[in-house]
Structure formats: structure tokens, C-alpha cells
Write a protein that holds these residues in place. Structure first.
Motif, PDB file in Angstrom:
ATOM      1  N   UNK A  47     103.175 -19.563  81.830  1.00 37.99           N
ATOM      2  CA  UNK A  47     104.565 -20.034  81.885  1.00 37.99           C
ATOM      3  C   UNK A  47     104.539 -21.301  82.733  1.00 37.99           C
ATOM      4  N   UNK A  48     104.176 -22.394  82.112  1.00 40.80           N
ATOM      5  CA  UNK A  48     103.828 -23.607  82.857  1.00 40.80           C
ATOM      6  C   UNK A  48     104.878 -24.711  82.777  1.00 40.80           C
ATOM      7  N   UNK A  49     106.010 -24.437  82.139  1.00 45.06           N
ATOM      8  CA  UNK A  49     107.112 -25.392  82.047  1.00 45.06           C
ATOM      9  C   UNK A  49     108.091 -25.046  83.166  1.00 45.06           C
ATOM     10  N   UNK A  50     107.992 -25.767  84.282  1.00 45.21           N
ATOM     11  CA  UNK A  50     108.728 -25.444  85.499  1.00 45.21           C
ATOM     12  C   UNK A  50     109.903 -26.398  85.649  1.00 45.21           C
ATOM     13  N   UNK A  51     111.108 -25.846  85.825  1.00 42.37           N
ATOM     14  CA  UNK A  51     112.328 -26.635  85.893  1.00 42.37           C
ATOM     15  C   UNK A  51     112.923 -26.592  87.293  1.00 42.37           C
ATOM     16  N   UNK A  52     113.172 -27.781  87.849  1.00 44.10           N
ATOM     17  CA  UNK A  52     113.801 -27.898  89.154  1.00 44.10           C
ATOM     18  C   UNK A  52     114.790 -29.053  89.100  1.00 44.10           C
ATOM     19  N   UNK A  53     115.325 -29.460  90.252  1.00 47.17           N
ATOM     20  CA  UNK A  53     116.249 -30.598  90.309  1.00 47.17           C
ATOM     21  C   UNK A  53     116.408 -31.031  91.753  1.00 47.17           C
ATOM     22  N   UNK A  54     116.712 -32.310  91.920  1.00 47.61           N
ATOM     23  CA  UNK A  54     116.961 -32.835  93.263  1.00 47.61           C
ATOM     24  C   UNK A  54     118.123 -32.104  93.928  1.00 47.61           C
ATOM     25  N   UNK A  55     119.127 -31.732  93.140  1.00 49.13           N
ATOM     26  CA  UNK A  55     120.343 -31.128  93.693  1.00 49.13           C
ATOM     27  C   UNK A  55     120.130 -29.719  94.231  1.00 49.13           C
ATOM     28  N   UNK A  56     119.047 -29.065  93.864  1.00 52.65           N
ATOM     29  CA  UNK A  56     118.838 -27.681  94.284  1.00 52.65           C
ATOM     30  C   UNK A  56     118.362 -27.670  95.733  1.00 52.65           C
ATOM     31  N   UNK A  57     119.307 -27.579  96.633  1.00 52.33           N
ATOM     32  CA  UNK A  57     118.967 -27.579  98.052  1.00 52.33           C
ATOM     33  C   UNK A  57     119.993 -28.338  98.880  1.00 52.33           C
ATOM     34  N   UNK A  58     120.139 -29.660  98.710  1.00 50.18           N
ATOM     35  CA  UNK A  58     119.306 -30.526  97.878  1.00 50.18           C
ATOM     36  C   UNK A  58     117.891 -30.680  98.433  1.00 50.18           C
ATOM     37  N   UNK A  59     117.014 -31.065  97.562  1.00 51.00           N
ATOM     38  CA  UNK A  59     115.611 -31.407  97.832  1.00 51.00           C
ATOM     39  C   UNK A  59     114.686 -30.201  98.016  1.00 51.00           C
ATOM     40  N   UNK A  60     115.234 -29.088  98.554  1.00 52.19           N
ATOM     41  CA  UNK A  60     114.347 -27.992  98.975  1.00 52.19           C
ATOM     42  C   UNK A  60     113.604 -27.358  97.810  1.00 52.19           C
ATOM     43  N   UNK A  61     114.251 -27.285  96.644  1.00 52.86           N
ATOM     44  CA  UNK A  61     113.591 -26.651  95.514  1.00 52.86           C
ATOM     45  C   UNK A  61     112.441 -27.500  94.993  1.00 52.86           C
ATOM     46  N   UNK A  62     112.617 -28.814  94.956  1.00 56.56           N
ATOM     47  CA  UNK A  62     111.517 -29.682  94.553  1.00 56.56           C
ATOM     48  C   UNK A  62     110.341 -29.531  95.521  1.00 56.56           C
ATOM     49  N   UNK A  63     110.635 -29.467  96.799  1.00 56.90           N
ATOM     50  CA  UNK A  63     109.563 -29.307  97.790  1.00 56.90           C
ATOM     51  C   UNK A  63     108.829 -27.978  97.585  1.00 56.90           C
ATOM     52  N   UNK A  64     109.594 -26.924  97.291  1.00 55.24           N
ATOM     53  CA  UNK A  64     109.003 -25.611  97.043  1.00 55.24           C
ATOM     54  C   UNK A  64     108.081 -25.654  95.831  1.00 55.24           C
ATOM     55  N   UNK A  65     108.575 -26.229  94.737  1.00 55.88           N
ATOM     56  CA  UNK A  65     107.753 -26.349  93.534  1.00 55.88           C
ATOM     57  C   UNK A  65     106.502 -27.171  93.829  1.00 55.88           C
ATOM     58  N   UNK A  66     106.663 -28.239  94.588  1.00 58.96           N
ATOM     59  CA  UNK A  66     105.511 -29.065  94.945  1.00 58.96           C
ATOM     60  C   UNK A  66     104.448 -28.286  95.688  1.00 58.96           C
ATOM     61  N   UNK A  67     104.874 -27.439  96.611  1.00 60.07           N
ATOM     62  CA  UNK A  67     103.885 -26.619  97.348  1.00 60.07           C
ATOM     63  C   UNK A  67     103.198 -25.630  96.418  1.00 60.07           C
TER      64      UNK A  67
END
Length: 327
Positions: A47-67
Motif C-alpha cells: 500500500x505505497x500510495x501515501x496521501x498527506x497535505x500541508x494543512x494536516x497539522x499544519x505541517x505535522x502530517x507531512x513531517x510524520x510521513x517523511x519520518x
């Protein structure tokens, strides 16, 4: 997990994706370690299609996905979004589709995700004050600069999709779509996408959790869960909607699957890529198994009869949220 072409412009994704939003905002209590484990388990399962957004947090979800994807970047397809203008401290200034903001946003998302290029970059919501040609023109510049591979829109109207696609090919459009939310069938979005060879991504394919069969009353939701304020979860609507879910559960039991799996299999049978969100590995694994379910024409007809368009009681979002859709 099977893979498929999302649209006709060269983007291939897993047949089912993972929406990461709830790992950071809006859906109650969060456990960062379980979220990281869920994201990494998703990659293991394909399941390699990962969806996030800048607004989720904001920023925190992108950082989480990045880690979570660090060291495994080549295994995943990363989709993120921009639209609202945020200061670096998270202060919001509302929608801004200007080219200048678009270029600032993509650089910040790349930094937060810890990657060199975004596979699919969406305009999260259309800014009615900026011509879509200007916004998409800036997104096309990102593609030419090598910062973005493919672009898309979220919750856009057919006319807007056509105008955007004329500036630069859209790989995908995403909107809410499920047995409970079938507006894209009726407002021309699905028809337009099929005509233009654009892929369709369904967020909230489980009706914001309703179709999982796991929610039986509002008190099943955490006190800070935003769904408590959505019309479909109101006292006057929830009992009616749960009666429909009971019918879905009966069909799922007869098929030997869970309600979530049956609802997701229905979405995939429409030629759509669902991105169900979850914060837990157990639900991820349950959802991923839906990709192996085949529904016969007779089963699809039975499902459509049991959960016909428009049967859900209450709007899918608040009036403020709905005012920003299908522009």
C-alpha cells in the motif's frame, strides 16, 4: 497489492492507498509510534500510495510521513496538497492559489517530507479569487523544475478540471466518494475524468468511518473528534445511517468479508483508487485485503440497491466545508 495506472499520463500507484490525515489531526487521539508503524506496515503490504497535505497539522502530517518513509523513498508514491496560506508558525490566512504562494508551499512541503520530488501535487481546494490557469501554470513550472512529477486537483468542478487540464495534464482529481457520498457520479466529475483520461482518487471511501461498522453511536468517537460536528453524525441522522450500515453488514457477512472490505471493494469496482485513512495496523491490514475481493455484477447490483445514491441522512460536511467544494 496490485498496481494500476492512475489516469493516462504515466502515473502508476497501488490499487489502494493510505490517507494519513487522521494520524495528525481531526479524528481524535493519536499515537505517533503506532502511526509510524502503520505507515511502514503499509509499505510492507504494497500500500505505497501515501496521501498527506500541508494543512494536516499544519505541517505535522507531512513531517510524520517523511519520518516513516526515510530510507524507503523509492518504494512509495507520495501525494501532498497545498491551498491555504500558512505562516511558518502555522497561522492560517485562508485560501491562496496565487503562483507566488504555490511556489513557497511546494518548497516547504519538500522540506517537511524530506524528499527531492513530490510524486503527485494537488491543489487542495480551488481559490475562487485566482484563475485556475494561474495556479496550474505555477504547478506546471514545478514539474518543469523537477520538484513535482504529476499534478492534480481536489474537490474541483468539471469546468475547472477542463480549464486546468488545458494548461497542464492532470494525473488525478480527488473527491470524497463512497457508497454514502456519490456526488461525483451526478455532478459530471467522473464523466469528465473518464473523457480526459484523468485518474480519480476517493478520500473517505468508508464514509468517514460509518461504513466500517465500527461506529455505533456518537460516544464511540473521542471528545475531540471533528466528526462529532458533522451532520451525518448528529442525533437525528446517526440512527438512520446506522440502519443502512446494518444492511451493508448483512451483505458483507454473506460474502465472508467485513463491511469495510465490501465498501472498499465497491469503490475499486468503479475504477477508482480509494485512500482509506487509519491510524492502526489492524485496520490497515483489514482494508488492504479488500483489493483481493472481486464483486460480480449481481453483487454490485445488490449493493447498489441496498445502499442507493442519496440514502445517507445529513450532509457529508459542514456548510463551511461544503462551500469550498466543487468550484
Amino acid at each position: 497489492m496490485k498496481t494500476l495506472a492512475l489516469g493516462s499520463h504515466g502515473l502508476t500507484v497501488s490499487a489502494e492507498g493510505l490517507g494519513a490525515m487522521g494520524m495528525s489531526v481531526w479524528y481524535g487521539a493519536r499515537d505517533e509510534q503506532e502511526s509510524l508503524a502503520t505507515l511502514r506496515r503499509a509499505i510492507d503490504l504494497g500500500v505505497t500510495f501515501i496521501d498527506t497535505a500541508e494543512a494536516y497539522g499544519p505541517f505535522e502530517n507531512e513531517k510524520l510521513v517523511g519520518r516513516a518513509i526515510a530510507g524507503r523513498r523509492d518504494e512509495v508514491t507520495v501525494a501532498t496538497k497545498f491551498a491555504t496560506e500558512f505562516d511558518d508558525d502555522g497561522t492560517s490566512h485562508g485560501l491562496n492559489g496565487s503562483p507566488a504562494h504555490a511556489h513557497r508551499a511546494v518548497d516547504r512541503s519538500l522540506k517537511h517530507l524530506g524528499i527531492d520530488v513530490i510524486d503527485l501535487y494537488y491543489l487542495h481546494r480551488v481559490d475562487p479569487d485566482v484563475p485556475i490557469e494561474d495556479t496550474v501554470g505555477a504547478m506546471a513550472e514545478m514539474v518543469h523544475a523537477g520538484k513535482v512529477r504529476h499534478i492534480g486537483l481536489s474537490e474541483a468542478a468539471p469546468a475547472t478540471i477542463r480549464r486546468a487540464h488545458a494548461v497542464h495534464p492532470l494525473a488525478a482529481v480527488q473527491s470524497e466518494y463512497s457508497l454514502f457520498s456519490r456526488e461525483p457520479e451526478n455532478n459530471g466529475v467522473l464523466e469528465t475524468l473518464r473523457e480526459l483520461g484523468i485518474g480519480f482518487v476517493a478520500f473517505s471511501p468508508l464514509g468517514r468511518g460509518f461504513l466500517s461498522g465500527q461506529i455505533t453511536r456518537v460516544d464511540d468517537l473521542d471528545l475531540d473528534d471533528a466528526r462529532r460536528h458533522l451532520p451525518r453524525f448528529s442525533p437525528e441522522n446517526i440512527a438512520k445511517n446506522l440502519a443502512v450500515v446494518d444492511d451493508l453488514r448483512e451483505l458483507a457477512t454473506a460474502k465472508g468479508v467485513t463491511p469495510s472490505q465490501l465498501a472498499l471493494a465497491w469503490v475499486m469496482a468503479q475504477g477508482v483508487v480509494p485512500i482509506p485513512g487509519t491510524k492502526r495496523r489492524a485496520y490497515l491490514e483489514e482494508n488492504a485485503a479488500a483489493a483481493d475481493i472481486t464483486l460480480t455484477p449481481e453483487e454490485l447490483a445488490t449493493l447498489n440497491a441496498a445502499v442507493p445514491p442519496g440514502i445517507a441522512s445529513g450532509e457529508r460536511d459542514t456548510p463551511t466545508g461544503l462551500a469550498r467544494t466543487y468550484l
